[in-house]
Design an enzyme around this catalytic site. Sequence first.
Site, PDB file in Angstrom:
ATOM      1  N   GLY A 161       0.698  -1.269   0.255  1.00 43.20           N
ATOM      2  CA  GLY A 161      -0.275  -0.251   0.097  1.00 43.20           C
ATOM      3  C   GLY A 161       0.476   1.111   0.018  1.00 43.20           C
ATOM      4  O   GLY A 161       0.371   1.922  -0.994  1.00 43.20           O
ATOM      5  N   GLU A 162       1.795   1.317   1.053  1.00 44.62           N
ATOM      6  CA  GLU A 162       3.061   2.426   0.951  1.00 44.62           C
ATOM      7  C   GLU A 162       3.636   2.624  -0.942  1.00 44.62           C
ATOM      8  O   GLU A 162       4.042   3.713  -0.659  1.00 44.62           O
ATOM      9  CB  GLU A 162       3.893   2.221   1.880  1.00 44.62           C
ATOM     10  CG  GLU A 162       3.453   2.515   3.658  1.00 44.62           C
ATOM     11  CD  GLU A 162       2.450   1.294   3.560  1.00 44.62           C
ATOM     12  OE1 GLU A 162       0.821   1.385   4.578  1.00 44.62           O
ATOM     13  OE2 GLU A 162       3.039  -0.408   3.280  1.00 44.62           O
ATOM     14  N   TYR A 163       4.314   1.485  -1.209  1.00 40.20           N
ATOM     15  CA  TYR A 163       4.635   1.483  -2.194  1.00 40.20           C
ATOM     16  C   TYR A 163       3.448   1.838  -3.934  1.00 40.20           C
ATOM     17  O   TYR A 163       4.035   3.173  -3.778  1.00 40.20           O
ATOM     18  CB  TYR A 163       4.802  -0.068  -2.630  1.00 40.20           C
ATOM     19  CG  TYR A 163       5.536  -0.282  -4.304  1.00 40.20           C
ATOM     20  CD1 TYR A 163       6.758   0.071  -4.721  1.00 40.20           C
ATOM     21  CD2 TYR A 163       4.097  -0.023  -5.485  1.00 40.20           C
ATOM     22  CE1 TYR A 163       7.139   0.239  -6.263  1.00 40.20           C
ATOM     23  CE2 TYR A 163       4.830  -0.687  -6.660  1.00 40.20           C
ATOM     24  CZ  TYR A 163       6.030   0.136  -7.003  1.00 40.20           C
ATOM     25  OH  TYR A 163       6.625  -0.130  -8.271  1.00 40.20           O
TER      26      TYR A 163
END
Length: 420
Positions: free
Chosen positions: A68-70
């Site tokens: 998700g952070e990627y």
Amino acid sequence: MYFSNKQIILGFLYNIGISLAGFALKCLTPFNDKIKLGVNGRKQTFNVLKTHLNNEDKTLWFHCASLGEYEQGLPVFKELRNYHKNHKIVLSFFSPSGYEIRKNTPVADVVVYLPLDTLKNASKFINMVKPELTIFVKYDIWPNILNTLKEKQLKAILISANFRANQSYFKFYGKKLKNALFAFDHIFTQNETSKKLLNSINYKNVTVTGDTRFDRVYSQLQQNNTLNFIETFKNNQLCVVAGSTWPEDEALLIDFINNTEHKNVKFIIAPHNIKANQINNLKEQLHPKTVLFTEKENSNLPNAQVFIINTIGILSKIYNYANIAYVGGAMGNTGLHNTLEPAVFGVPIIIGKNYDKFPEAADMINFGGMFSIANNQELSEILSKLITKSDFCNKAGSKNLNYIKNNKGAVIQILSYLRI
């Protein structure tokens, strides 16, 4: 002197805790495949770096906790990749769910697991990578690694940060984590609340830019989102797409699908977990003709009413075919999945009841484009209304697209700070 001794004690306890956590993870590898991937992957980190980097390389380092952070950081990563063509990009993940899916991403030259945050690992990792710029996304604050960057006067920023008052950074016992935040030259927050919390601990180099996810999902509209097999299945009929569903979500959807009077409506279900036994169990509970993604070549897709997507990587394109979307994760306690992905296609969205930690969900509910349900009856009522009242459905969807448009722009502000 008391303050210094206290800091030494807290640092000692943190380092002991990290070492114990590493030992515990190794002990758990026979019982958990995900943990095993992470432990084995971290063993290879320094060998991978040694193979792909040399002392003459100029590098940038991007770190993401998970997938998700990627996705959140990707629009910034892409711009920096294009601008710094002579630099090698090192991308690290802490979670296997990020690394295993994006280990071959073209945005990076080297993709590794972040080593555990011991003093030894931190020093070794930074000495090998020597990043001219480090970007952390949202959170995953590792004090030893960040303090090593600061000691070596290496530039680091945190983007799309989202803080809450109950986090350790803002408690008396969170001094080490709090100090780690000061290793960042600048922090870009999603909201004003996060900025005020940082100011409360005397961190001043902060800018409210919003969430880079809005830029990320808006860019989806510029991509080719065509999936011929979805068009064949949909067959010009109204389509409900249920993405990233968990068993709690699926129980409600199964009940609606099996009992609905709307026989001309198509349903696409993309479960979060695609293990064969769970997929087969889902299919067996559905009464209408149902086809799996892995069976599509030998099936009559137009005649099926339900299409189960037992693969990964195509959900964002599938939302392009939705007239109505259901996003999973909020009926239980696993965490609401990405609601911005369907919102950018201008469709109304239904979610479960547990969305307190997801401000974008609260926003879209307040604006009238998203609907939270707590049980079978509530799902049936709102889904039937969206199916039968096209004007209501279209207006709700338009509100979600406008929400995306009004909140994009974080990437431009971050790149402006970086002067590119």
